[in-house]
Scaffold this active site. Sequence first.
Site, PDB file in Angstrom:
ATOM      1  N   HIS A  11       1.121   4.327   8.883  1.00 28.08           N
ATOM      2  CA  HIS A  11       1.979   3.151   9.053  1.00 28.08           C
ATOM      3  C   HIS A  11       3.340   3.325   8.383  1.00 28.08           C
ATOM      4  O   HIS A  11       4.338   2.790   8.886  1.00 28.08           O
ATOM      5  CB  HIS A  11       1.240   1.873   8.609  1.00 28.08           C
ATOM      6  N   SER A  71       0.835  -1.205   0.000  1.00 32.95           N
ATOM      7  CA  SER A  71       0.000   0.000   0.000  1.00 32.95           C
ATOM      8  C   SER A  71       0.867   1.251   0.000  1.00 32.95           C
ATOM      9  O   SER A  71       0.514   2.265  -0.611  1.00 32.95           O
ATOM     10  CB  SER A  71      -0.964  -0.002   1.189  1.00 32.95           C
ATOM     11  N   GLU A  72       2.023   1.216   0.686  1.00 35.05           N
ATOM     12  CA  GLU A  72       2.981   2.323   0.623  1.00 35.05           C
ATOM     13  C   GLU A  72       4.407   1.814   0.722  1.00 35.05           C
ATOM     14  O   GLU A  72       4.675   0.759   1.305  1.00 35.05           O
ATOM     15  CB  GLU A  72       2.739   3.346   1.741  1.00 35.05           C
ATOM     16  N   THR A  73       5.315   2.603   0.158  1.00 33.27           N
ATOM     17  CA  THR A  73       6.757   2.387   0.239  1.00 33.27           C
ATOM     18  C   THR A  73       7.389   3.728   0.577  1.00 33.27           C
ATOM     19  O   THR A  73       6.963   4.766   0.057  1.00 33.27           O
ATOM     20  CB  THR A  73       7.315   1.865  -1.095  1.00 33.27           C
TER      21      THR A  73
END
Length: 295
Positions: free
Chosen positions: A77, A46-48
């Site tokens: 997160h 979902s994110e990096t």
Amino acid sequence: MRTYAYETVDVFTETRFGGNQLAVFTDARGLSASEMQSLAAEMNYSETTFVLPPDDPANTARVRIFTRVHEMPFAGHPNVGTAFVLARHGRDSGGVLRFEEIAGLVEVKVAMNAGGDVSGATIAAPQPLSTGIELPPGAIAACTGLTPADIVVANHRPVRASVGVHFVLAEVTGEALSRATPDLSHFRAVRDAAPELEGRFSLFVYARDGAKIRARMFAPIGGTWEDPATGSASATVAALLLSLDGGDSAAFTLTQGVEMGRPSLLHLTARRGEDGIRATVGGSCVPVFRGEALL
């Protein structure tokens, strides 16, 4: 050939393969924005995050956050997980890290376990609560495969809100939460009908029992069908609830990701300040992978 080291962690969990996955590129110097976006799409989380030297040497780092399709001004997160990784490398200062981000400066406090090891972190959202457009309960019901009766409006109507990044927050009944299913066509219809959404529509639905909250987050337009733990949205809910309930401060625990098989536990606080309602979100992390990207 250029190589860039990365580490992955599961965030908001004490159990490996629970929580929300995050990839952290610990030294992103030399990467272009387009390369960061391509790497985030390739990681398919979902994110990096990508860690860069800070503009102000008083801060720890400049952190850029990418979803599969766009850069984020702030997210929960990714900050907790990035702080966990960097603190394990000794890059905190007295248990504190400060990240420069598009939405502002994010301060993070490191958590330690009984053995003295880094176990997680708590972040302070970079902005006070702000609220915007309200959306019709029927539209939210259509987006989630629910009925209008499943949407709880006694406390607030579905509303766009932010403590650094925008989400539409909607309260639903406890029974309805478990059977919610996103409908991409309705998400697109709502986005297109509401220019105030600025082309992005992430929906955070929750059910509340006092200080205990259960939640799910859907952002299918942005490539995240469902997110197992959404710290920034959770912090926004905490701030919103305090604004509605009154009082000077509040604390909540929030469970997310259960329906996905990746249970997550988030600890939230909200407090009234001179500039509005501020929120924090924290939790535990577990390391999973280490590797290199080849460019």
